[in-house]
Design a protein around this motif. Structure first.
Motif, PDB file in Angstrom:
ATOM      1  N   GLY A   1       0.821  -1.210   0.000  1.00 13.89           N
ATOM      2  CA  GLY A   1       0.000   0.000   0.000  1.00 13.89           C
ATOM      3  C   GLY A   1       0.851   1.255   0.000  1.00 13.89           C
ATOM      4  O   GLY A   1       0.570   2.214  -0.723  1.00 13.89           O
ATOM      5  N   PHE A   2       1.907   1.242   0.785  1.00 13.63           N
ATOM      6  CA  PHE A   2       2.830   2.373   0.816  1.00 13.63           C
ATOM      7  C   PHE A   2       3.478   2.575  -0.549  1.00 13.63           C
ATOM      8  O   PHE A   2       3.568   3.695  -1.049  1.00 13.63           O
ATOM      9  N   VAL A   3       3.920   1.486  -1.152  1.00 13.98           N
ATOM     10  CA  VAL A   3       4.581   1.564  -2.463  1.00 13.98           C
ATOM     11  C   VAL A   3       3.624   2.142  -3.496  1.00 13.98           C
ATOM     12  O   VAL A   3       3.998   3.003  -4.297  1.00 13.98           O
ATOM     13  N   ARG A   4       2.393   1.702  -3.484  1.00 14.98           N
ATOM     14  CA  ARG A   4       1.418   2.173  -4.485  1.00 14.98           C
ATOM     15  C   ARG A   4       1.082   3.642  -4.263  1.00 14.98           C
ATOM     16  O   ARG A   4       0.848   4.376  -5.228  1.00 14.98           O
ATOM     17  N   GLN A   5       1.051   4.098  -3.029  1.00 15.73           N
ATOM     18  CA  GLN A   5       0.803   5.517  -2.749  1.00 15.73           C
ATOM     19  C   GLN A   5       1.991   6.364  -3.175  1.00 15.73           C
ATOM     20  O   GLN A   5       1.830   7.479  -3.649  1.00 15.73           O
ATOM     21  N   LYS A   6       3.179   5.827  -3.000  1.00 20.16           N
ATOM     22  CA  LYS A   6       4.417   6.541  -3.298  1.00 20.16           C
ATOM     23  C   LYS A   6       4.579   6.797  -4.793  1.00 20.16           C
ATOM     24  O   LYS A   6       5.129   7.802  -5.206  1.00 20.16           O
ATOM     25  N   SER A   7       4.102   5.883  -5.600  1.00 26.39           N
ATOM     26  CA  SER A   7       4.276   5.991  -7.044  1.00 26.39           C
ATOM     27  C   SER A   7       2.940   5.766  -7.749  1.00 26.39           C
ATOM     28  O   SER A   7       2.412   4.650  -7.729  1.00 26.39           O
ATOM     29  N   ALA A   8       2.434   6.794  -8.367  1.00 26.68           N
ATOM     30  CA  ALA A   8       1.147   6.699  -9.059  1.00 26.68           C
ATOM     31  C   ALA A   8       1.191   5.697 -10.214  1.00 26.68           C
ATOM     32  O   ALA A   8       0.166   5.141 -10.589  1.00 26.68           O
ATOM     33  N   ARG A   9       2.369   5.454 -10.766  1.00 26.16           N
ATOM     34  CA  ARG A   9       2.494   4.527 -11.898  1.00 26.16           C
ATOM     35  C   ARG A   9       2.711   3.087 -11.458  1.00 26.16           C
ATOM     36  O   ARG A   9       2.892   2.210 -12.288  1.00 26.16           O
ATOM     37  N   CYS A  10       2.711   2.837 -10.180  1.00 21.97           N
ATOM     38  CA  CYS A  10       3.010   1.511  -9.654  1.00 21.97           C
ATOM     39  C   CYS A  10       1.744   0.657  -9.608  1.00 21.97           C
ATOM     40  O   CYS A  10       0.792   0.980  -8.913  1.00 21.97           O
TER      41      CYS A  10
ATOM     42  N   GLU B   1       1.293  -5.615  -9.225  1.00 17.85           N
ATOM     43  CA  GLU B   1       2.375  -6.577  -9.438  1.00 17.85           C
ATOM     44  C   GLU B   1       3.737  -5.965  -9.115  1.00 17.85           C
ATOM     45  O   GLU B   1       4.573  -6.599  -8.464  1.00 17.85           O
ATOM     46  N   THR B   2       3.958  -4.748  -9.547  1.00 17.35           N
ATOM     47  CA  THR B   2       5.219  -4.058  -9.259  1.00 17.35           C
ATOM     48  C   THR B   2       5.372  -3.832  -7.761  1.00 17.35           C
ATOM     49  O   THR B   2       6.459  -4.013  -7.201  1.00 17.35           O
ATOM     50  N   ALA B   3       4.288  -3.446  -7.113  1.00 18.09           N
ATOM     51  CA  ALA B   3       4.323  -3.245  -5.662  1.00 18.09           C
ATOM     52  C   ALA B   3       4.672  -4.547  -4.951  1.00 18.09           C
ATOM     53  O   ALA B   3       5.497  -4.564  -4.035  1.00 18.09           O
ATOM     54  N   TYR B   4       4.052  -5.638  -5.362  1.00 22.43           N
ATOM     55  CA  TYR B   4       4.327  -6.925  -4.743  1.00 22.43           C
ATOM     56  C   TYR B   4       5.788  -7.328  -4.960  1.00 22.43           C
ATOM     57  O   TYR B   4       6.439  -7.838  -4.044  1.00 22.43           O
ATOM     58  N   ASP B   5       6.311  -7.105  -6.157  1.00 23.29           N
ATOM     59  CA  ASP B   5       7.719  -7.412  -6.429  1.00 23.29           C
ATOM     60  C   ASP B   5       8.638  -6.624  -5.495  1.00 23.29           C
ATOM     61  O   ASP B   5       9.617  -7.165  -4.973  1.00 23.29           O
ATOM     62  N   ALA B   6       8.316  -5.358  -5.283  1.00 26.65           N
ATOM     63  CA  ALA B   6       9.112  -4.520  -4.385  1.00 26.65           C
ATOM     64  C   ALA B   6       9.043  -5.042  -2.954  1.00 26.65           C
ATOM     65  O   ALA B   6      10.042  -5.055  -2.237  1.00 26.65           O
ATOM     66  N   VAL B   7       7.869  -5.492  -2.543  1.00 29.15           N
ATOM     67  CA  VAL B   7       7.699  -6.056  -1.203  1.00 29.15           C
ATOM     68  C   VAL B   7       8.553  -7.312  -1.044  1.00 29.15           C
ATOM     69  O   VAL B   7       9.279  -7.465  -0.052  1.00 29.15           O
TER      70      VAL B   7
ATOM     71  N   VAL C   1       8.363  -2.102  10.546  1.00 27.53           N
ATOM     72  CA  VAL C   1       7.596  -1.730   9.355  1.00 27.53           C
ATOM     73  C   VAL C   1       8.102  -0.406   8.779  1.00 27.53           C
ATOM     74  O   VAL C   1       8.144  -0.232   7.561  1.00 27.53           O
ATOM     75  N   THR C   2       8.528   0.511   9.619  1.00 27.16           N
ATOM     76  CA  THR C   2       9.089   1.777   9.141  1.00 27.16           C
ATOM     77  C   THR C   2      10.402   1.535   8.411  1.00 27.16           C
ATOM     78  O   THR C   2      10.640   2.079   7.325  1.00 27.16           O
ATOM     79  N   TYR C   3      11.250   0.701   8.987  1.00 26.52           N
ATOM     80  CA  TYR C   3      12.514   0.357   8.356  1.00 26.52           C
ATOM     81  C   TYR C   3      12.284  -0.265   6.974  1.00 26.52           C
ATOM     82  O   TYR C   3      12.933   0.101   5.990  1.00 26.52           O
ATOM     83  N   LEU C   4      11.348  -1.186   6.909  1.00 26.98           N
ATOM     84  CA  LEU C   4      11.078  -1.888   5.650  1.00 26.98           C
ATOM     85  C   LEU C   4      10.489  -0.952   4.594  1.00 26.98           C
ATOM     86  O   LEU C   4      10.871  -1.022   3.429  1.00 26.98           O
ATOM     87  N   THR C   5       9.574  -0.077   4.976  1.00 33.02           N
ATOM     88  CA  THR C   5       9.000   0.828   3.987  1.00 33.02           C
ATOM     89  C   THR C   5      10.027   1.844   3.498  1.00 33.02           C
ATOM     90  O   THR C   5       9.988   2.256   2.337  1.00 33.02           O
ATOM     91  N   ARG C   6      10.957   2.221   4.348  1.00 33.42           N
ATOM     92  CA  ARG C   6      12.023   3.123   3.908  1.00 33.42           C
ATOM     93  C   ARG C   6      13.011   2.418   2.985  1.00 33.42           C
ATOM     94  O   ARG C   6      13.627   3.036   2.134  1.00 33.42           O
ATOM     95  N   ALA C   7      13.163   1.121   3.185  1.00 31.07           N
ATOM     96  CA  ALA C   7      14.124   0.349   2.392  1.00 31.07           C
ATOM     97  C   ALA C   7      13.576  -0.081   1.032  1.00 31.07           C
ATOM     98  O   ALA C   7      14.335  -0.431   0.139  1.00 31.07           O
ATOM     99  N   VAL C   8      12.261  -0.059   0.881  1.00 32.36           N
ATOM    100  CA  VAL C   8      11.654  -0.548  -0.359  1.00 32.36           C
ATOM    101  C   VAL C   8      12.038   0.353  -1.537  1.00 32.36           C
ATOM    102  O   VAL C   8      12.138   1.559  -1.404  1.00 32.36           O
ATOM    103  N   LYS C   9      12.264  -0.291  -2.668  1.00 33.87           N
ATOM    104  CA  LYS C   9      12.643   0.454  -3.879  1.00 33.87           C
ATOM    105  C   LYS C   9      11.654   0.098  -4.989  1.00 33.87           C
ATOM    106  O   LYS C   9      11.290  -1.056  -5.162  1.00 33.87           O
ATOM    107  N   THR C  10      11.243   1.104  -5.709  1.00 31.54           N
ATOM    108  CA  THR C  10      10.408   0.874  -6.880  1.00 31.54           C
ATOM    109  C   THR C  10      11.179   1.343  -8.094  1.00 31.54           C
ATOM    110  O   THR C  10      11.987   2.250  -8.013  1.00 31.54           O
ATOM    111  N   GLY C  11      10.930   0.715  -9.193  1.00 32.55           N
ATOM    112  CA  GLY C  11      11.712   1.105 -10.338  1.00 32.55           C
ATOM    113  C   GLY C  11      10.895   1.145 -11.552  1.00 32.55           C
ATOM    114  O   GLY C  11      11.203   1.370 -12.600  1.00 32.55           O
TER     115      GLY C  11
END
Length: 70
Positions: free
Chosen positions: A20-29, A32-38, A60-70
């Motif tokens: 959810g954090f990844v999808r909010q962070k990137s409108a183009r995500c 599937e891309t979010a799950y891959d990042a997780v 959870v804060t550490y993990l969300t900060r560490a997640v990368k989307t590309g």
């Protein structure tokens, strides 16, 4: 020796929140891309959990900060 069950527990506990954090962070995500990042961030944590420093914040804060989307 690492516990092989840890990844399943991490996925069950954090996957939806981090995705959810990844999808909010990137409108183009997409989902599937979010799950891959997780999966990537949870695998990285499972390999080197010592990098997380509990006194600096929640896991959870550490993990969300560490997640990368590309």
């Amino acid at each position: 020796r690492k516990d092989p069950v840890i990844l399943i527990a991490l996925l069950e506990t954090f996957a939806d929140r981090i995705a959810g954090f990844v999808r909010q962070k990137s409108a183009r995500c997409d989902a599937e891309t979010a799950y891959d990042a997780v999966v990537d961030v949870l695998l990285a944590y499972a390999r080197t959990p010592e990098r997380y420093e509990p006194h600096q914040g929640r896991l959870v804060t550490y993990l969300t900060r560490a997640v990368k989307t590309g």
